[in-house]
Design a protein around this motif. Structure first.
Motif, short mmCIF file in Angstrom:
data_model
loop_
_atom_site.label_atom_id
_atom_site.label_comp_id
_atom_site.label_asym_id
_atom_site.label_seq_id
_atom_site.Cartn_x
_atom_site.Cartn_y
_atom_site.Cartn_z
N ALA A 13 -3.20 -5.47 -1.44
CA ALA A 13 -1.98 -4.96 -0.53
C ALA A 13 -1.93 -3.60 -1.26
CB ALA A 13 -0.83 -5.73 -0.89
N VAL A 14 -2.40 -2.60 -0.38
CA VAL A 14 -2.39 -1.31 -0.85
C VAL A 14 -1.64 -0.31 0.25
CG1 VAL A 14 -4.72 -1.30 -2.04
CG2 VAL A 14 -4.60 -0.82 0.41
N SER A 15 -1.13 0.79 -0.49
CA SER A 15 -0.46 1.77 0.52
C SER A 15 -1.44 3.01 0.71
CB SER A 15 0.91 2.26 -0.04
OG SER A 15 1.62 1.02 -0.20
N PRO A 16 -1.56 3.71 1.88
CA PRO A 16 -2.27 4.71 1.99
C PRO A 16 -2.02 5.92 1.15
CG PRO A 16 -0.92 4.54 3.98
CD PRO A 16 -0.64 3.33 3.05
N SER A 17 -3.07 6.55 0.69
CA SER A 17 -2.85 7.77 -0.28
C SER A 17 -2.19 8.92 0.52
CB SER A 17 -4.25 8.11 -0.90
OG SER A 17 -5.03 8.56 0.17
N LEU A 34 -10.46 7.97 10.21
CA LEU A 34 -10.03 7.66 8.87
C LEU A 34 -10.30 6.25 8.78
CD1 LEU A 34 -6.83 9.79 9.28
CD2 LEU A 34 -8.95 10.49 8.14
N ARG A 35 -10.65 5.94 7.51
CA ARG A 35 -10.89 4.64 6.94
C ARG A 35 -9.89 4.50 5.52
NH1 ARG A 35 -12.42 4.73 11.39
NH2 ARG A 35 -14.57 4.98 11.93
N MET A 36 -9.32 3.56 5.28
CA MET A 36 -8.42 3.21 3.90
C MET A 36 -9.05 2.16 3.14
SD MET A 36 -4.41 2.27 3.39
CE MET A 36 -4.37 0.65 4.06
N PRO A 64 -15.62 -1.80 -2.41
CA PRO A 64 -16.41 -2.29 -1.41
C PRO A 64 -15.82 -2.23 0.20
CG PRO A 64 -15.54 -4.22 -2.42
CD PRO A 64 -15.14 -2.92 -3.24
N VAL A 65 -14.80 -2.38 0.07
CA VAL A 65 -14.30 -2.77 1.81
C VAL A 65 -12.97 -1.64 1.90
CG1 VAL A 65 -12.76 -4.40 2.99
CG2 VAL A 65 -14.46 -5.24 1.19
N VAL A 66 -13.54 -0.92 3.29
CA VAL A 66 -12.57 -0.20 3.97
C VAL A 66 -11.94 -0.79 4.98
CG1 VAL A 66 -13.45 1.90 2.81
CG2 VAL A 66 -14.24 1.00 5.25
N ARG A 67 -10.65 -0.26 5.76
CA ARG A 67 -10.18 -0.76 6.82
C ARG A 67 -9.98 0.49 7.75
NH1 ARG A 67 -5.21 -4.90 7.90
NH2 ARG A 67 -5.73 -5.68 9.78
N SER A 68 -10.10 0.32 9.10
CA SER A 68 -9.87 1.30 9.88
C SER A 68 -8.51 1.77 9.71
CB SER A 68 -10.08 0.97 11.37
OG SER A 68 -9.79 1.79 12.25
N PHE A 69 -8.00 3.40 9.63
CA PHE A 69 -6.88 3.68 9.56
C PHE A 69 -6.52 4.41 10.94
CE2 PHE A 69 -3.91 6.87 7.23
CZ PHE A 69 -2.91 5.80 6.92
N GLU A 70 -7.04 3.97 11.92
CA GLU A 70 -6.78 4.43 13.11
C GLU A 70 -5.55 3.52 14.03
OE1 GLU A 70 -7.77 7.26 14.65
OE2 GLU A 70 -8.82 7.66 12.56
N PRO A 71 -4.80 4.26 14.85
CA PRO A 71 -4.06 3.27 15.42
C PRO A 71 -4.62 2.38 16.49
CG PRO A 71 -3.31 5.56 15.55
CD PRO A 71 -4.73 5.54 15.02
N GLY A 72 -4.26 0.91 16.21
CA GLY A 72 -4.49 -0.34 17.20
C GLY A 72 -5.99 -0.67 17.05
N GLU A 73 -6.58 -0.28 15.83
CA GLU A 73 -7.88 -0.79 15.38
C GLU A 73 -7.66 -1.67 14.10
OE1 GLU A 73 -10.80 3.01 16.54
OE2 GLU A 73 -10.90 2.26 14.54
N GLU A 74 -8.32 -2.89 13.97
CA GLU A 74 -7.92 -3.97 12.95
C GLU A 74 -9.01 -4.32 11.99
OE1 GLU A 74 -4.67 -5.01 12.52
OE2 GLU A 74 -4.01 -4.01 14.28
N TRP A 75 -10.15 -3.60 12.43
CA TRP A 75 -11.47 -4.08 11.68
C TRP A 75 -11.47 -3.68 10.32
CZ3 TRP A 75 -14.42 -0.05 10.23
CH2 TRP A 75 -14.30 1.16 10.98
N PHE A 76 -12.28 -4.23 9.34
CA PHE A 76 -12.97 -4.09 8.25
C PHE A 76 -14.33 -3.74 8.11
CE2 PHE A 76 -9.12 -6.73 7.71
CZ PHE A 76 -8.37 -6.37 6.61
N TRP A 77 -14.69 -2.99 7.12
CA TRP A 77 -16.19 -2.68 6.70
C TRP A 77 -16.42 -2.88 5.38
CZ3 TRP A 77 -20.65 -2.50 9.28
CH2 TRP A 77 -21.76 -1.88 8.37
N CYS A 78 -17.41 -3.63 5.05
CA CYS A 78 -17.83 -4.03 3.61
C CYS A 78 -19.21 -3.13 3.35
CB CYS A 78 -18.16 -5.45 3.52
SG CYS A 78 -18.53 -5.89 1.95
N ALA A 93 -2.76 -3.42 10.71
CA ALA A 93 -3.34 -2.64 10.03
C ALA A 93 -2.29 -1.39 10.03
CB ALA A 93 -4.59 -2.02 10.27
N ALA A 94 -2.43 -0.53 8.79
CA ALA A 94 -1.64 0.73 8.75
C ALA A 94 -2.42 1.51 9.21
CB ALA A 94 -1.62 0.93 7.39
N SER A 95 -1.72 2.77 9.91
CA SER A 95 -2.52 3.82 10.65
C SER A 95 -1.92 4.93 10.19
CB SER A 95 -2.75 3.34 12.00
OG SER A 95 -1.46 3.45 12.85
N HIS A 96 -2.50 6.29 10.64
CA HIS A 96 -1.98 7.52 10.56
C HIS A 96 -0.98 7.85 11.58
CE1 HIS A 96 -4.39 9.23 13.87
NE2 HIS A 96 -5.45 8.50 13.18
#
Length: 97
Positions: A13-17, A34-36, A64-78, A93-96
């Motif tokens: 559980a992280v907060s965006p920098s 952006l990716r978080m 290892p893992v990021v999540r999209s930080f774009e509005p409406g996008e829910e995907w992760f990338w490993c 997902a959080a977003s900018h």
């Protein structure tokens, strides 16, 4: 490449920098998307951006893992598994702004 991310235990559980790419904001650069980081919350720019800070962060920290930080996008990338995925249990997902 695997069909299931083997690094799910690294997701915290992280907060965006920042509300934009942390490193681009410091350097006065620009980004495309952006990716978080899901280990520490670092917000970095995608590989279509000039500086590719999200990938640089993952390589430099071994997070290892990021999540999209774009509005409406829910995907992760490993990164290590080379795998995109969604986790319905992760919640929105959080977003900018």
């Amino acid at each position: 490449m695997t069909e299931t991310c083997s690094h799910l235990d690294s997701i915290a559980a992280v907060s965006p920098s920042d509300d934009g790419c942390h490193d681009c904001l410091l350097a006065g650069g620009s980004w495309v998307h952006l990716r978080m980081c899901q280990s520490c919350g670092h917000v970095g720019c995608c590989d279509s951006s000039p500086a590719r800070h999200a990938t640089a962060h993952a390589q430099g920290t071994e997070h290892p893992v990021v999540r999209s930080f774009e509005p409406g996008e829910e995907w992760f990338w490993c990164y290590p598994d080379g795998l995109a995925f969604e986790l319905p249990s992760a919640g929105p997902a959080a977003s900018h702004s």
